[in-house]
Design a protein around this motif. Structure first.
Motif, PDB file in Angstrom:
ATOM      1  N   THR A   1       2.244   6.409  -7.151  1.00  0.00           N
ATOM      2  CA  THR A   1       1.207   7.301  -7.668  1.00  0.00           C
ATOM      3  C   THR A   1       1.593   8.770  -7.468  1.00  0.00           C
ATOM      4  O   THR A   1       1.434   9.605  -8.374  1.00  0.00           O
ATOM      5  CB  THR A   1      -0.129   7.005  -6.974  1.00  0.00           C
ATOM      6  N   GLU A   2       2.128   9.082  -6.303  1.00  0.00           N
ATOM      7  CA  GLU A   2       2.482  10.476  -6.024  1.00  0.00           C
ATOM      8  C   GLU A   2       3.738  10.893  -6.790  1.00  0.00           C
ATOM      9  O   GLU A   2       3.844  12.047  -7.226  1.00  0.00           O
ATOM     10  CB  GLU A   2       2.634  10.680  -4.522  1.00  0.00           C
TER      11      GLU A   2
ATOM     12  N   GLU B   1       2.619   1.588  -3.462  1.00  0.00           N
ATOM     13  CA  GLU B   1       1.643   2.032  -4.469  1.00  0.00           C
ATOM     14  C   GLU B   1       1.363   3.520  -4.330  1.00  0.00           C
ATOM     15  O   GLU B   1       1.299   4.256  -5.324  1.00  0.00           O
ATOM     16  CB  GLU B   1       0.351   1.219  -4.337  1.00  0.00           C
ATOM     17  N   LYS B   2       1.197   3.978  -3.110  1.00  0.00           N
ATOM     18  CA  LYS B   2       0.941   5.401  -2.863  1.00  0.00           C
ATOM     19  C   LYS B   2       2.136   6.240  -3.307  1.00  0.00           C
ATOM     20  O   LYS B   2       1.976   7.290  -3.955  1.00  0.00           O
ATOM     21  CB  LYS B   2       0.666   5.625  -1.375  1.00  0.00           C
TER      22      LYS B   2
ATOM     23  N   ALA C   1       0.826  -1.206   0.000  1.00  0.00           N
ATOM     24  CA  ALA C   1       0.000   0.000   0.000  1.00  0.00           C
ATOM     25  C   ALA C   1       0.859   1.256   0.000  1.00  0.00           C
ATOM     26  O   ALA C   1       0.573   2.229  -0.720  1.00  0.00           O
ATOM     27  CB  ALA C   1      -0.937  -0.004   1.205  1.00  0.00           C
ATOM     28  N   LEU C   2       1.922   1.252   0.802  1.00  0.00           N
ATOM     29  CA  LEU C   2       2.786   2.431   0.836  1.00  0.00           C
ATOM     30  C   LEU C   2       3.481   2.626  -0.502  1.00  0.00           C
ATOM     31  O   LEU C   2       3.519   3.741  -1.037  1.00  0.00           O
ATOM     32  CB  LEU C   2       3.834   2.290   1.939  1.00  0.00           C
TER      33      LEU C   2
END
Length: 317
Positions: free
Chosen positions: A260-261, A256-257, A253-254
């Motif tokens: 994306t950023e 992926e975040k 999750a981290l």
């Protein structure tokens, strides 16, 4: 196919030097991240081969033979999928399996299929006449080099690997998920490279420098978390503490975040120029945008939330 040759070269000259999970896992994840930075399509193929080797070692105590290039084909979207049937000659598999990376570059695959006794993993030779990659089933630009196609199986001999439902239950499944995130992180570094290069050449204004600061913080944070996960895996490779699932969900999750950023920051800092005039950068952006969608977004976050809540409740008892 350019990526296919790179994949074959990797398997022949580099794969054997990549540690198995639980044995210097930080080196394994660093190798995957570096592959992702070089070429995400190559990383996807290499990660599949390395994951297959880890599965075979974990379940059977074997490794791929010299000259073999393996994939792990375990996608399970809605639809009839692949069925496995036991016969007097062993198992046979038939059906359509989507999202088979290395469909024409691999020599063997670990294939998931539904059987009467449950969801199983099978080792399948891909030189059988009943194996047919379906042309035209990956029209997308992103990850085009990964040779990801649907593959049709027609009465193909297969060898069962492990017990029913064992593929998802084994500890290594969670470790492998962190390895995929390491590939994503390498892809994010490739996307960020033009911004770092502009800064090194003193060609950024304060607006771009602020974006670079955000990118650097994001990448450093994700790298730290991946390395900490590697050390935790080495300390408990069989997951006797039961922490692998929540750890894998957090790391994925981290990362992926972060990916994306980073895509957003780099695009806003550099504008359309690199996307229009830098082929490598444009490919890295397209590839990362597709590859990181292996993360199941809110579905994974919801599971993480439930596990975190269970852990908190247990700590209060």
């Amino acid at each position: 196919m350019r990526t296919g040759k790179l994949f074959a070269d990797f398997v022949a000259h580099e794969a054997a030097d990549v540690p198995l999970p639980g044995r210097a896992t930080d080196r394994r994840f660093a190798a995957l991240a570096e592959l992702g930075r070089r070429d995400l399509s190559l990383a996807r193929l290499a990660e599949g081969h390395l994951d297959a080797a880890a599965i075979l070692h974990e379940v059977e105590g074997t490794v791929p033979a010299p000259g073999e290039r393996w994939g792990v084909w375990a996608a399970r979207p809605p639809g009839p999928g692949v069925r496995a049937e036991p016969t007097g000659r062993g198992w046979r598999v038939s059906g359509l399996k989507p999202y088979c990376s290395g469909a024409r570059a691999c020599t063997h695959a670990l294939l998931t299929a539904d059987a009467e006794d449950g969801y199983r993993l099978f080792a399948v030779p891909l030189d059988h006449p009943g194996v047919e990659p379906v042309d035209g089933t990956w029209p997308a630009v992103g990850m085009k080099g990964s040779d990801t196609l649907d593959v049709l199986f027609d009465d193909v001999p297969a060898r069962a690997v492990g017990e029913p439902e064992g593929y998802l239950r084994r500890p290594g499944f969670q470790h492998g998920g962190v390895g995929v995130a390491a590939c994503w992180l390498g892809g994010a570094r490739a996307v960020a490279d033009p911004l770092y290069e502009r800064a090194a050449a003193d060609r950024v204004d304060e607006h771009a420098a602020a974006h670079l600061g955000s990118v650097d913080l994001l990448l450093h944070t994700a790298d730290t978390m991946v390395r900490e996960a590697a050390h935790a895996i080495d300390a408990d490779p069989r997951d006797e503490r039961g922490e692998a699932r929540i750890r894998g969900l957090r790391v994925r999750a981290l990362v992926e975040k972060v990916c994306t950023e980073v895509l957003g920051h780099v695009g806003r800092a550099t504008g359309a120029g690199p996307l229009c005039h830098d082929e490598r950068h444009a490919r890295a952006v397209a590839d990362l945008t597709v590859y990181v969608r292996q993360h199941h977004a809110e579905a994974n976050l919801a599971e993480l939330g439930h596990l975190a809540a269970e852990g908190l409740s247990g700590a209060r008892r």
